[in-house]
Design a protein around this motif. Structure first.
Motif, PDB file in Angstrom:
ATOM      1  N   ARG A 106       1.969  -8.183  -4.919  1.00 53.91           N
ATOM      2  CA  ARG A 106       0.842  -7.267  -5.144  1.00 53.91           C
ATOM      3  C   ARG A 106      -0.487  -7.952  -4.841  1.00 53.91           C
ATOM      4  O   ARG A 106      -1.368  -7.367  -4.201  1.00 53.91           O
ATOM      5  CB  ARG A 106       0.847  -6.746  -6.585  1.00 53.91           C
ATOM      6  CG  ARG A 106       1.913  -5.710  -6.847  1.00 53.91           C
ATOM      7  CD  ARG A 106       1.714  -4.981  -8.178  1.00 53.91           C
ATOM      8  NE  ARG A 106       1.684  -5.854  -9.333  1.00 53.91           N
ATOM      9  CZ  ARG A 106       2.754  -6.172 -10.074  1.00 53.91           C
ATOM     10  NH1 ARG A 106       3.945  -5.691  -9.780  1.00 53.91           N
ATOM     11  NH2 ARG A 106       2.623  -6.962 -11.123  1.00 53.91           N
ATOM     12  N   VAL A 107      -0.641  -9.186  -5.272  1.00 49.57           N
ATOM     13  CA  VAL A 107      -1.880  -9.921  -5.007  1.00 49.57           C
ATOM     14  C   VAL A 107      -2.040 -10.149  -3.501  1.00 49.57           C
ATOM     15  O   VAL A 107      -3.130  -9.976  -2.949  1.00 49.57           O
ATOM     16  CB  VAL A 107      -1.910 -11.255  -5.779  1.00 49.57           C
ATOM     17  CG1 VAL A 107      -3.062 -12.138  -5.326  1.00 49.57           C
ATOM     18  CG2 VAL A 107      -1.983 -10.998  -7.277  1.00 49.57           C
ATOM     19  N   LYS A 108      -0.955 -10.503  -2.855  1.00 48.17           N
ATOM     20  CA  LYS A 108      -1.003 -10.739  -1.412  1.00 48.17           C
ATOM     21  C   LYS A 108      -1.386  -9.465  -0.665  1.00 48.17           C
ATOM     22  O   LYS A 108      -2.241  -9.487   0.226  1.00 48.17           O
ATOM     23  CB  LYS A 108       0.364 -11.253  -0.942  1.00 48.17           C
ATOM     24  CG  LYS A 108       0.397 -11.695   0.479  1.00 48.17           C
ATOM     25  CD  LYS A 108       1.755 -12.286   0.824  1.00 48.17           C
ATOM     26  CE  LYS A 108       1.845 -12.601   2.284  1.00 48.17           C
ATOM     27  NZ  LYS A 108       3.179 -13.083   2.655  1.00 48.17           N
ATOM     28  N   GLU A 109      -0.796  -8.340  -1.040  1.00 49.76           N
ATOM     29  CA  GLU A 109      -1.115  -7.061  -0.407  1.00 49.76           C
ATOM     30  C   GLU A 109      -2.562  -6.681  -0.664  1.00 49.76           C
ATOM     31  O   GLU A 109      -3.274  -6.241   0.244  1.00 49.76           O
ATOM     32  CB  GLU A 109      -0.174  -5.959  -0.913  1.00 49.76           C
ATOM     33  CG  GLU A 109      -0.468  -4.588  -0.358  1.00 49.76           C
ATOM     34  CD  GLU A 109      -0.316  -4.486   1.156  1.00 49.76           C
ATOM     35  OE1 GLU A 109      -1.050  -3.669   1.755  1.00 49.76           O
ATOM     36  OE2 GLU A 109       0.503  -5.219   1.737  1.00 49.76           O
ATOM     37  N   ARG A 110      -3.002  -6.846  -1.883  1.00 53.31           N
ATOM     38  CA  ARG A 110      -4.380  -6.508  -2.243  1.00 53.31           C
ATOM     39  C   ARG A 110      -5.376  -7.387  -1.491  1.00 53.31           C
ATOM     40  O   ARG A 110      -6.423  -6.926  -1.049  1.00 53.31           O
ATOM     41  CB  ARG A 110      -4.555  -6.666  -3.753  1.00 53.31           C
ATOM     42  CG  ARG A 110      -5.915  -6.276  -4.279  1.00 53.31           C
ATOM     43  CD  ARG A 110      -6.002  -6.407  -5.789  1.00 53.31           C
ATOM     44  NE  ARG A 110      -5.888  -7.792  -6.203  1.00 53.31           N
ATOM     45  CZ  ARG A 110      -5.124  -8.225  -7.215  1.00 53.31           C
ATOM     46  NH1 ARG A 110      -4.383  -7.380  -7.901  1.00 53.31           N
ATOM     47  NH2 ARG A 110      -5.082  -9.490  -7.538  1.00 53.31           N
ATOM     48  N   SER A 111      -5.040  -8.647  -1.326  1.00 53.56           N
ATOM     49  CA  SER A 111      -5.969  -9.592  -0.691  1.00 53.56           C
ATOM     50  C   SER A 111      -5.892  -9.590   0.830  1.00 53.56           C
ATOM     51  O   SER A 111      -6.909  -9.637   1.497  1.00 53.56           O
ATOM     52  CB  SER A 111      -5.699 -11.005  -1.212  1.00 53.56           C
ATOM     53  OG  SER A 111      -5.892 -11.050  -2.597  1.00 53.56           O
ATOM     54  N   LEU A 112      -4.683  -9.533   1.338  1.00 51.26           N
ATOM     55  CA  LEU A 112      -4.499  -9.660   2.778  1.00 51.26           C
ATOM     56  C   LEU A 112      -4.225  -8.337   3.467  1.00 51.26           C
ATOM     57  O   LEU A 112      -4.303  -8.250   4.693  1.00 51.26           O
ATOM     58  CB  LEU A 112      -3.345 -10.635   3.081  1.00 51.26           C
ATOM     59  CG  LEU A 112      -3.487 -12.032   2.478  1.00 51.26           C
ATOM     60  CD1 LEU A 112      -2.242 -12.847   2.754  1.00 51.26           C
ATOM     61  CD2 LEU A 112      -4.742 -12.727   3.009  1.00 51.26           C
ATOM     62  N   GLY A 113      -3.857  -7.328   2.688  1.00 51.51           N
ATOM     63  CA  GLY A 113      -3.564  -6.013   3.264  1.00 51.51           C
ATOM     64  C   GLY A 113      -2.473  -6.089   4.310  1.00 51.51           C
ATOM     65  O   GLY A 113      -1.474  -6.776   4.142  1.00 51.51           O
ATOM     66  N   SER A 114      -2.687  -5.410   5.396  1.00 53.64           N
ATOM     67  CA  SER A 114      -1.660  -5.355   6.454  1.00 53.64           C
ATOM     68  C   SER A 114      -1.578  -6.657   7.239  1.00 53.64           C
ATOM     69  O   SER A 114      -0.672  -6.824   8.049  1.00 53.64           O
ATOM     70  CB  SER A 114      -1.944  -4.182   7.387  1.00 53.64           C
ATOM     71  OG  SER A 114      -3.209  -4.364   7.992  1.00 53.64           O
ATOM     72  N   ALA A 115      -2.514  -7.576   7.015  1.00 56.37           N
ATOM     73  CA  ALA A 115      -2.475  -8.854   7.726  1.00 56.37           C
ATOM     74  C   ALA A 115      -1.366  -9.763   7.203  1.00 56.37           C
ATOM     75  O   ALA A 115      -1.036 -10.755   7.814  1.00 56.37           O
ATOM     76  CB  ALA A 115      -3.825  -9.581   7.590  1.00 56.37           C
ATOM     77  N   SER A 116      -0.780  -9.404   6.054  1.00 53.55           N
ATOM     78  CA  SER A 116       0.239 -10.279   5.457  1.00 53.55           C
ATOM     79  C   SER A 116       1.569 -10.117   6.051  1.00 53.55           C
ATOM     80  O   SER A 116       2.203  -9.423   6.526  1.00 53.55           O
ATOM     81  CB  SER A 116       0.320 -10.067   3.959  1.00 53.55           C
ATOM     82  OG  SER A 116       0.636  -8.743   3.632  1.00 53.55           O
TER      83      SER A 116
END
Length: 116
Positions: A106-116
């Motif tokens: 969730r943190v990764k998605e929130r921070s990086l969005g589709s770039a992850s």
């Protein structure tokens, strides 16, 4: 060939180690029940304070003491914070790995969005 474990092996070792530390701490805690759980959470503040102390010591910010720590000391203190936090999380749930993995996603998605 390197001495490093494969990522999946290292991850399994991490979570097994957290369980081992939690088991040992739980068997040897002087205070039980809710008070013991709260004290385990407060241990995080102590460890974060040790990071601050090491950073101040590594940068020589206390003129009375000068340089008293290295950046390797800071690394070690940061590791202590991570370990303490994971043991505290294990204190709250036996599903530590799953809870942490979901939250990290969730943190990764929130921070990086589709770039992850």
């Amino acid at each position: 060939m390197t001495d490093q474990a494969a990522p999946s092996d290292a991850s399994a070792d991490l979570w097994a180690s957290i369980d081992d530390l939690w088991t040992w701490l739980d068997a040897n805690r002087p205070v039980g029940d809710k008070e013991g759980m709260l004290l385990r959470m407060l241990k995080l503040s102590e460890e974060v304070g040790e990071v601050a102390q090491a950073v101040i010591g590594a940068t020589g910010q206390n003129p009375r003491k000068g340089v008293t720590h290295s950046w390797e000391d800071v690394q070690g203190e940061l590791c202590d914070v991570v370990i303490t936090a994971l043991v505290a999380l294990r204190t709250l749930t036996p599903d530590t790995r799953e809870v942490f993995t979901r939250h990290l996603a969730r943190v990764k998605e929130r921070s990086l969005g589709s770039a992850s």
